[in-house]
Design a protein around this motif. Structure first.
Motif, PDB file in Angstrom:
ATOM      1  N   ARG A 226      49.120  29.395  22.798  1.00 15.97           N
ATOM      2  CA  ARG A 226      49.300  30.177  23.990  1.00 15.97           C
ATOM      3  C   ARG A 226      48.346  29.774  25.196  1.00 15.97           C
ATOM      4  O   ARG A 226      47.203  29.636  24.867  1.00 15.97           O
ATOM      5  CB  ARG A 226      48.917  31.758  23.412  1.00 15.97           C
ATOM      6  N   LEU A 227      48.650  29.681  26.286  1.00 21.05           N
ATOM      7  CA  LEU A 227      47.728  29.362  27.171  1.00 21.05           C
ATOM      8  C   LEU A 227      47.099  30.551  27.720  1.00 21.05           C
ATOM      9  O   LEU A 227      47.619  31.486  28.461  1.00 21.05           O
ATOM     10  CB  LEU A 227      48.423  28.514  28.415  1.00 21.05           C
ATOM     11  N   GLU A 228      45.570  30.327  28.049  1.00 23.41           N
ATOM     12  CA  GLU A 228      44.861  31.334  28.722  1.00 23.41           C
ATOM     13  C   GLU A 228      45.141  31.323  30.053  1.00 23.41           C
ATOM     14  O   GLU A 228      45.739  30.579  30.778  1.00 23.41           O
ATOM     15  CB  GLU A 228      43.352  30.959  28.537  1.00 23.41           C
ATOM     16  N   ASN A 229      44.829  32.710  30.714  1.00 29.53           N
ATOM     17  CA  ASN A 229      45.153  33.056  32.150  1.00 29.53           C
ATOM     18  C   ASN A 229      43.908  32.637  32.774  1.00 29.53           C
ATOM     19  O   ASN A 229      42.699  32.819  32.708  1.00 29.53           O
ATOM     20  CB  ASN A 229      45.347  34.559  32.298  1.00 29.53           C
ATOM     21  N   LYS A 230      44.263  31.829  33.902  1.00 24.88           N
ATOM     22  CA  LYS A 230      43.245  31.152  34.796  1.00 24.88           C
ATOM     23  C   LYS A 230      42.251  32.490  35.169  1.00 24.88           C
ATOM     24  O   LYS A 230      40.983  32.007  35.341  1.00 24.88           O
ATOM     25  CB  LYS A 230      43.773  30.364  36.102  1.00 24.88           C
ATOM     26  N   ASP A 231      42.749  33.510  35.864  1.00 24.63           N
ATOM     27  CA  ASP A 231      41.795  34.408  36.337  1.00 24.63           C
ATOM     28  C   ASP A 231      41.092  35.170  35.326  1.00 24.63           C
ATOM     29  O   ASP A 231      40.025  35.535  35.565  1.00 24.63           O
ATOM     30  CB  ASP A 231      42.818  35.361  36.950  1.00 24.63           C
ATOM     31  N   ASP A 232      41.667  35.058  34.044  1.00 27.74           N
ATOM     32  CA  ASP A 232      40.867  35.893  33.078  1.00 27.74           C
ATOM     33  C   ASP A 232      39.703  34.694  32.860  1.00 27.74           C
ATOM     34  O   ASP A 232      38.391  35.221  32.538  1.00 27.74           O
ATOM     35  CB  ASP A 232      41.659  35.813  31.597  1.00 27.74           C
ATOM     36  N   LEU A 233      39.782  33.404  32.696  1.00 31.85           N
ATOM     37  CA  LEU A 233      38.801  32.531  32.617  1.00 31.85           C
ATOM     38  C   LEU A 233      37.596  32.910  33.520  1.00 31.85           C
ATOM     39  O   LEU A 233      36.351  32.433  33.348  1.00 31.85           O
ATOM     40  CB  LEU A 233      39.272  31.104  32.424  1.00 31.85           C
ATOM     41  N   LYS A 234      38.238  32.707  34.672  1.00 31.92           N
ATOM     42  CA  LYS A 234      36.973  33.036  35.828  1.00 31.92           C
ATOM     43  C   LYS A 234      36.400  34.309  35.757  1.00 31.92           C
ATOM     44  O   LYS A 234      34.970  34.160  35.907  1.00 31.92           O
ATOM     45  CB  LYS A 234      37.823  32.936  37.097  1.00 31.92           C
ATOM     46  N   ARG A 235      36.872  35.229  35.348  1.00 35.72           N
ATOM     47  CA  ARG A 235      36.268  36.702  35.247  1.00 35.72           C
ATOM     48  C   ARG A 235      35.057  36.513  33.900  1.00 35.72           C
ATOM     49  O   ARG A 235      34.093  37.127  34.336  1.00 35.72           O
ATOM     50  CB  ARG A 235      37.274  37.633  35.087  1.00 35.72           C
ATOM     51  N   ARG A 236      35.464  35.712  32.885  1.00 33.95           N
ATOM     52  CA  ARG A 236      34.567  35.590  31.853  1.00 33.95           C
ATOM     53  C   ARG A 236      33.595  34.812  32.049  1.00 33.95           C
ATOM     54  O   ARG A 236      32.296  34.990  31.775  1.00 33.95           O
ATOM     55  CB  ARG A 236      35.408  34.742  30.652  1.00 33.95           C
ATOM     56  N   ILE A 237      33.778  33.630  33.100  1.00 31.99           N
ATOM     57  CA  ILE A 237      32.509  32.869  33.583  1.00 31.99           C
ATOM     58  C   ILE A 237      31.686  33.579  34.310  1.00 31.99           C
ATOM     59  O   ILE A 237      30.434  33.573  34.278  1.00 31.99           O
ATOM     60  CB  ILE A 237      33.294  31.610  34.361  1.00 31.99           C
ATOM     61  N   ASP A 238      32.139  34.504  35.348  1.00 40.25           N
ATOM     62  CA  ASP A 238      31.129  35.347  36.252  1.00 40.25           C
ATOM     63  C   ASP A 238      30.586  36.400  35.279  1.00 40.25           C
ATOM     64  O   ASP A 238      29.265  36.553  35.448  1.00 40.25           O
ATOM     65  CB  ASP A 238      32.252  36.369  37.186  1.00 40.25           C
ATOM     66  N   GLU A 239      31.214  36.662  34.065  1.00 41.41           N
ATOM     67  CA  GLU A 239      30.502  37.616  33.391  1.00 41.41           C
ATOM     68  C   GLU A 239      29.499  37.032  32.746  1.00 41.41           C
ATOM     69  O   GLU A 239      28.090  37.565  32.450  1.00 41.41           O
ATOM     70  CB  GLU A 239      31.542  38.042  32.043  1.00 41.41           C
ATOM     71  N   ALA A 240      29.369  35.649  32.146  1.00 43.55           N
ATOM     72  CA  ALA A 240      28.308  34.712  31.346  1.00 43.55           C
ATOM     73  C   ALA A 240      27.389  34.542  32.667  1.00 43.55           C
ATOM     74  O   ALA A 240      26.185  34.618  32.017  1.00 43.55           O
ATOM     75  CB  ALA A 240      28.966  33.556  30.873  1.00 43.55           C
TER      76      ALA A 240
END
Length: 375
Positions: free
Chosen positions: A313-327
């Motif tokens: 299953r391919l991850e959602n691009k916006d979800d990845l960006k949000r997680r990077i912002d969180e990190a």
């Protein structure tokens, strides 16, 4: 933010790839004695040329040989050190029908030493293919972490005649052997090496911590001892070589062996170790939150493994960006990069994922990295 011109890169990866069927068939023929080692190597060469082109086509700057010459990410390397004996791990059927890999037996049977160049010939072929098919990219070598020689067996797994005491002679000998291997690779032109380490991630899991106690080790002290151990290797690293560590909680056929937040090892890992970079699994809730990143020292890089290699299953691009912002709340964005959480095939068996999914996930990593950091 800017792109990185030295490794690790904003879009990076851990190293291993799914083996093509014709390579698996050749390995089976070699095991049956139907082809020679030289014939198998010729098949491996072909597969490596193809995986180099694959990585170039998908946009990766770091290029590995896919670990196509290995059966296991660690045993194939460790057993070539003098004074080390290994046994092939076994697949164990679980009560729920799943299959897990029983931990391999790794024993130190004598003085650990570097008796030959282990990865040099393999690197030289990889380098030649990168120069031909992916000019401008950086060939990368992956090797197991030296902590593998201690953690799995503890004191009982290390010969007492060779090493009546572990500190400092055992750790010095292992570091020297690794240092000589790194120098050999450097002399061949290698500038990017990643050490794969399950043990520090395992020390985040209470079950694994209890197992360490049963072996006579203190799980609170071990991360700090391993930091000193790794630093002995780093001290012998040739100048100009990037030395990274990948932390893994298990990756056999899309399964895992451990879980837990990085907090128990974070300070030793990110503040005490003198490594250049850390590839950290963060693809699901097993990894916990990003707070441990607060220990990251200036100048060091964490590569966030936000994209799973275990499932298609391919991850959602916006979800990845949000997680990077969180990190980035805990470590500067400029000290972060993006990758899959592990390799696609830590053992020859491979994860339960399609080749096309492998491509789509790497392409997603490249796309997100470009949009977050630029190129």
């Amino acid at each position: 933010m800017t792109a990185r011109t030295t490794p690790p890169f904003r879009a990076d990866h851990v190293g291993s790839f799914l083996r093509p069927p014709y390579l698996l068939e050749a390995r089976e023929k070699k095991a049956r004695g139907e082809i020679t080692a030289e014939q198998l190597r010729a098949v491996e060469d072909k597969a490596i040329t193809e995986i180099v082109q694959f990585q170039r086509d998908v946009g990766m700057q770091a290029i590995t040989d896919g670990e196509f010459r290995r059966t296991y990410f660690h045993i194939d390397f460790l057993e070539q050190l003098g004074g080390v004996a290994t046994e092939i791990p076994l697949s164990v059927q679980q009560a729920d029908g799943s299959v897990k890999l029983a931990p391999p037996v790794i024993k130190v049977t004598g003085k650990v030493r570097h008796v030959k160049d282990i990865q040099r010939a393999d690197f030289e072929y990889l380098k030649s293919q990168v120069e031909q098919h992916a000019p401008g990219c950086t060939p990368k070598v992956t090797i197991p972490s030296p902590t593998m020689l201690h953690f799995r067996g503890g004191r009982a797994g290390i010969d007492r005649v060779a090493y009546p005491e572990l500190d400092p002679v055992f750790y010095d000998d292992v570091a020297k052997a690794y240092g000589e291997e790194l120098q050999s690779l450097y002399d061949a032109g290698c500038r990017y090496v990643q050490m794969d380490d399950t043990n520090l991630a395992y020390l985040c899991d209470e079950k694994m911590r209890e197992a360490a106690r049963q072996r006579g080790d203190d799980p609170n002290e071990l991360p700090h001892r391993y930091a000193q151990f790794i630093n002995k290797v780093v001290a012998l690293k040739p100048a100009g070589m990037t030395l990274a560590m990948h932390l893994c909680r298990g990756n056999f056929k899309s399964t895992y062996a451990a879980e837990g937040n990085y907090e128990p090892v974070a300070e030793a890992l990110l503040s005490e170790m003198n490594l250049d970079a850390y590839f950290m699994e963060y693809d699901d809730e097993r990894s916990g939150d990003f707070r441990p990143l607060r220990f990251l020292k200036p100048g060091k890089i964490v590569v966030l493994g936000l994209v799973t290699t275990k499932f298609g299953r391919l991850e959602n691009k916006d979800d990845l960006k949000r997680r990077i912002d969180e990190a980035a709340k805990y470590a500067p964005l400029d000290q972060l990069c993006l990758s899959p959480q592990c390799g696609f095939s830590s053992t020859v068996h491979g994860n339960l994922i399609a080749v096309e999914d492998q491509r789509r996930k790497l392409a997603l990593v490249v796309e997100v990295a470009r949009e977050v950091w630029g190129t």
